[in-house]
Motif scaffolding. Structure first.
Motif, PDB file in Angstrom:
ATOM      1  N   THR A  23     -43.527 -41.484 -15.180  1.00 35.41           N
ATOM      2  CA  THR A  23     -42.498 -42.529 -15.093  1.00 35.41           C
ATOM      3  C   THR A  23     -41.587 -42.424 -16.326  1.00 35.41           C
ATOM      4  O   THR A  23     -41.938 -41.756 -17.299  1.00 35.41           O
TER       5      THR A  23
ATOM      6  N   ASN B  49     -38.091 -53.592 -15.616  1.00 38.86           N
ATOM      7  CA  ASN B  49     -38.093 -52.778 -14.410  1.00 38.86           C
ATOM      8  C   ASN B  49     -38.930 -51.501 -14.610  1.00 38.86           C
ATOM      9  O   ASN B  49     -39.678 -51.075 -13.724  1.00 38.86           O
ATOM     10  N   SER B  50     -38.821 -50.916 -15.811  1.00 35.86           N
ATOM     11  CA  SER B  50     -39.593 -49.709 -16.126  1.00 35.86           C
ATOM     12  C   SER B  50     -41.084 -50.043 -16.198  1.00 35.86           C
ATOM     13  O   SER B  50     -41.930 -49.249 -15.782  1.00 35.86           O
TER      14      SER B  50
ATOM     15  N   GLY C 161     -42.611 -52.243 -14.494  1.00 34.45           N
ATOM     16  CA  GLY C 161     -43.063 -52.327 -13.095  1.00 34.45           C
ATOM     17  C   GLY C 161     -43.390 -50.940 -12.563  1.00 34.45           C
ATOM     18  O   GLY C 161     -44.392 -50.739 -11.865  1.00 34.45           O
ATOM     19  N   ALA C 162     -42.557 -49.961 -12.921  1.00 33.37           N
ATOM     20  CA  ALA C 162     -42.792 -48.582 -12.451  1.00 33.37           C
ATOM     21  C   ALA C 162     -44.083 -48.028 -13.055  1.00 33.37           C
ATOM     22  O   ALA C 162     -44.855 -47.345 -12.363  1.00 33.37           O
TER      23      ALA C 162
ATOM     24  N   GLU D 265     -46.993 -49.680 -11.208  1.00 40.69           N
ATOM     25  CA  GLU D 265     -47.102 -49.132  -9.853  1.00 40.69           C
ATOM     26  C   GLU D 265     -47.631 -47.698  -9.911  1.00 40.69           C
ATOM     27  O   GLU D 265     -48.517 -47.312  -9.137  1.00 40.69           O
TER      28      GLU D 265
ATOM     29  N   GLY E 164     -38.106 -47.160 -11.714  1.00 43.32           N
ATOM     30  CA  GLY E 164     -38.020 -48.551 -11.289  1.00 43.32           C
ATOM     31  C   GLY E 164     -36.687 -48.943 -10.676  1.00 43.32           C
ATOM     32  O   GLY E 164     -36.484 -50.099 -10.360  1.00 43.32           O
TER      33      GLY E 164
ATOM     34  N   GLY F  35     -37.470 -46.683  -7.060  1.00 43.16           N
ATOM     35  CA  GLY F  35     -37.682 -47.998  -6.462  1.00 43.16           C
ATOM     36  C   GLY F  35     -36.410 -48.811  -6.378  1.00 43.16           C
ATOM     37  O   GLY F  35     -35.429 -48.524  -7.059  1.00 43.16           O
TER      38      GLY F  35
ATOM     39  N   ASN G  65     -36.730 -54.064  -9.462  1.00 42.27           N
ATOM     40  CA  ASN G  65     -37.804 -55.064  -9.490  1.00 42.27           C
ATOM     41  C   ASN G  65     -38.728 -55.027  -8.268  1.00 42.27           C
ATOM     42  O   ASN G  65     -39.389 -56.016  -7.964  1.00 42.27           O
TER      43      ASN G  65
ATOM     44  N   PHE H 224     -41.353 -53.228  -8.008  1.00 43.86           N
ATOM     45  CA  PHE H 224     -42.729 -53.000  -8.435  1.00 43.86           C
ATOM     46  C   PHE H 224     -43.173 -54.085  -9.410  1.00 43.86           C
ATOM     47  O   PHE H 224     -42.510 -54.333 -10.415  1.00 43.86           O
TER      48      PHE H 224
ATOM     49  N   ILE I  12     -45.066 -56.003 -12.285  1.00 46.41           N
ATOM     50  CA  ILE I  12     -45.612 -55.646 -13.604  1.00 46.41           C
ATOM     51  C   ILE I  12     -47.044 -56.149 -13.685  1.00 46.41           C
ATOM     52  O   ILE I  12     -47.310 -57.315 -13.422  1.00 46.41           O
TER      53      ILE I  12
END
Ligand SMILES: Cc1cc2nc3c(=O)[nH]c(=O)nc-3n(C[C@H](O)[C@H](O)[C@H](O)COP(=O)(O)OP(=O)(O)OC[C@H]3O[C@@H](n4cnc5c(N)ncnc54)[C@H](O)[C@@H]3O)c2cc1C
Length: 327
Positions: free
Chosen positions: A6, A18-19, A21-22, A25, A95, A155, A158, A160, A162
């Motif tokens: 990621t 957002n990152s 979340g990636a 995920e 993300g 993605g 948002n 994914f 967190i």
């Protein structure tokens, strides 16, 4: 080995939501196919060991740290391509957001890999990852499978969740990268703020979105006053019709050709609810619309609809929120 790589954007010592979340995920899905989640970070002295290690708490086992310009796509493509060449990750996961789109597309071209954008779910199937993406105005889901050694998944913003608290500290691997000549052609002159985009609309919890119903550029003052009354992490967003008319900056545009947002509260002021706008905001947690036309399409997907003139309703709503907050 089926590891997931990621990219984590950061600014002034804070990691992008957002990152993160990636990373969460990536960690969850990698575990399902017997792999690990690794993260790439690019930057300077601000990339401290402590900041990088924090990514372990979101599920990353390794952080590949490269010295270079942060916030530009091509240098990150160089770093990710090198890390993948050296360590053989099977998937690259982003993300979303404009930078994620640009890096993912650049990496796909560089590595001749398949890429899926606007992904809303990633699933493990027969030891591989597949990416789900809504299509045809979000009425159907298309499922992408990947051929070859690398699959790229970008993605929706948002999309994914967190998941912090994994209680691990990531191992830091410093990477020495020879940047491509074209990657060093662009330099970051300034990271600044633009009216209407000073709070990132993609990261805002409350969005007051204005449309043509605001009547003119000055009409946005109503939306700004309402967002200010909400306080906290609130921002003003806009439709394409009004950014095209020059009433508000492009950075604030939601929709098919703008940004995808998923705030806790999205309030539409004078927006008809065209499909191209809807695809950018429909995953908002609560949708409230003010429109003088009771038949406006936006009411079909609103949780609360207020039929009336926004010029009368918004000042009253703003005053009521201020009164409730005692401000
Ligand atoms: C290829 C393509 C891509 C596009 N991409 C995007 C995109 O990314 N994002 C996007 O937003 N659009 C996009 N569009 C444009 C989209 O189709 C719509 O034209 C646009 O979203 C309409 O913007 P609007 O709701 O502000 O204006 P309108 O459709 O004109 O709606 C204005 C609304 O305000 C209401 N209103 C007027 N006065 C008042 C008042 N005093 N009080 C209360 N309500 C009032 C009206 O009843 C009306 O419903 C795209 C179009 C195309 C063809």
């Amino acid at each position: 080995m089926a590891d997931v790589l990621t990219y984590v954007l950061h600014y002034e010592g804070a990691l992008n939501k957002n990152s993160l979340g990636a990373v969460s995920e990536g960690a969850a899905r990698a575990a399902e196919i017997g792999g690990e989640c690794h993260a790439v970070v690019v930057g300077g002295e601000d990339l401290t060991d402590a900041l990088c290690q924090t990514l372990g708490d979101y599920g990353a086992t390794k952080v590949f740290r490269a010295e270079g310009p942060e916030g530009l796509a091509q240098p990150v493509v160089d770093v990710m391509a090198k890390v993948i060449d050296d360590h053989g990750q099977s998937y690259a996961l982003f993300g979303g957001g404009l930078l994620g789109f640009e890096i993912g597309a650049g990496l796909a071209a560089r590595k001749q890999a398949g890429v899926t954008m606007e992904v809303t779910a990633v699933k493990a199937q027969d030891g591989k990852l597949v990416a789900e993406r809504p299509i045809l105005g979000d009425s159907r889901i298309s499922v992408s499978h990947y051929r070859g050694d690398l699959g790229i998944i970008i993605g929706r913003i948002n999309a994914f969740e967190i998941k912090a608290g994994q209680g691990r500290s990531a191992e830091i691997v410093d990477v020495d990268v020879q940047y491509s000549p074209w990657s060093t052609q662009a330099t970051m002159v300034k990271r600044g703020e633009q009216r209407g985009a000073d709070v990132d609309i993609e990261g805002a919890d409350i969005l007051v979105a204005g449309g043509r119903g605001l009547g003119k550029a000055e009409g946005f003052e109503l939306a700004e006053a309402l967002a200010k009354a909400f306080g906290g992490n609130s921002a003003v967003a806009a439709t394409r019709a009004v950014v095209d008319a020059g009433w508000y900056p492009y950075a604030a545009q939601i929709g098919q050709t703008g940004k995808t947002v998923s705030p806790k509260l999205y309030l539409a002021a004078g927006i008809s609810g065209a499909i191209q706008h809807k695809v950018g905001m429909q995953s908002s947690e609560h949708i409230v619309a003010i429109n003088k036309d009771a038949n406006a399409p936006i009411f079909e997907f609103s949780d609360l609809g207020i039929v009336g003139d926004l010029n009368k309703i918004i000042p009253k709503l703003t005053a009521a929120i201020k009164a409730k907050k005692g401000s």
